[in-house]
Write a protein that holds these residues in place. Sequence first.
Motif, PDB file in Angstrom:
ATOM      1  N   PRO A 179       0.806  -1.227   0.000  1.00 29.14           N
ATOM      2  CA  PRO A 179       0.000   0.000   0.000  1.00 29.14           C
ATOM      3  C   PRO A 179       0.840   1.279   0.000  1.00 29.14           C
ATOM      4  O   PRO A 179       0.455   2.274  -0.597  1.00 29.14           O
ATOM      5  CB  PRO A 179      -0.820  -0.105   1.283  1.00 29.14           C
ATOM      6  N   GLY A 180       2.000   1.244   0.634  1.00 31.65           N
ATOM      7  CA  GLY A 180       2.861   2.423   0.673  1.00 31.65           C
ATOM      8  C   GLY A 180       3.671   2.633  -0.592  1.00 31.65           C
ATOM      9  O   GLY A 180       4.312   3.671  -0.758  1.00 31.65           O
ATOM     10  N   LEU A 181       3.655   1.639  -1.476  1.00 28.32           N
ATOM     11  CA  LEU A 181       4.414   1.705  -2.732  1.00 28.32           C
ATOM     12  C   LEU A 181       3.475   1.313  -3.873  1.00 28.32           C
ATOM     13  O   LEU A 181       3.606   0.230  -4.447  1.00 28.32           O
ATOM     14  CB  LEU A 181       5.619   0.761  -2.685  1.00 28.32           C
ATOM     15  N   PRO A 182       2.514   2.172  -4.201  1.00 25.71           N
ATOM     16  CA  PRO A 182       1.481   1.784  -5.169  1.00 25.71           C
ATOM     17  C   PRO A 182       1.993   1.422  -6.561  1.00 25.71           C
ATOM     18  O   PRO A 182       1.307   0.734  -7.298  1.00 25.71           O
ATOM     19  CB  PRO A 182       0.563   3.005  -5.215  1.00 25.71           C
ATOM     20  N   GLY A 183       3.199   1.811  -6.916  1.00 30.32           N
ATOM     21  CA  GLY A 183       3.732   1.466  -8.231  1.00 30.32           C
ATOM     22  C   GLY A 183       4.438   0.122  -8.259  1.00 30.32           C
ATOM     23  O   GLY A 183       4.868  -0.333  -9.315  1.00 30.32           O
ATOM     24  N   GLU A 184       4.574  -0.527  -7.084  1.00 28.68           N
ATOM     25  CA  GLU A 184       5.286  -1.798  -7.028  1.00 28.68           C
ATOM     26  C   GLU A 184       4.306  -2.959  -6.938  1.00 28.68           C
ATOM     27  O   GLU A 184       3.301  -2.894  -6.231  1.00 28.68           O
ATOM     28  CB  GLU A 184       6.265  -1.832  -5.850  1.00 28.68           C
TER      29      GLU A 184
END
Length: 194
Positions: A179-184
């Motif tokens: 959730p903290g890294l939406p592009g991953e």
Amino acid sequence: MSLAIQQEAVTPGALAGYASISIAFDVDRVLEVTLADGGMGGISLTETPVASPYVKDYDAGEEERPARWAERFDVSNWGLLSAWRDGTRAGGAVIAFRTPDVYMLEGRDDVAVLWDIRVARDQRGAGTGSALFRAVEEWSAARGAGWLKIETQNVNTAACRFYRKMGCTLGGIDRFAYPGLPGEVRLLWWKAVS
């Protein structure tokens, strides 16, 4: 130049030595996940350049550093393999096994997780990673694991190519795992070991 793989006890000191090898890598491409018809028409992964290349370092977060693993988990069933080339640490791998609080193991005794693998920048492409991976397979099989499971992300295209080269199969794609890294996107690789 000779390469030697050695098994070490998983101790705070050994993990500190292990962590002396940086796991950081350059991100200049990602694997874009495309769903046709919401996924019912298939999923494709396409290697795509990023607009602004950057360095990704899995050790950047204090909680994620190898020195903290023994504080967070019961590592008594874990393995630590170190690669040495001509007396210099060239890389290493850590395997999680039979550890109830490691969600990646799913409570299964037949699965070992390649928790971490790293190769010194100046040793990448020299066969160190392949030798470590084969040693991980042997370590896992010797303990009765039938499967090796590996987590990586779509931003680590070199790792994805490496796992594929080592005979792994992509077994899971989770677009919403971080959730903290939406592009991953989390990619789970599997390989049967004997």
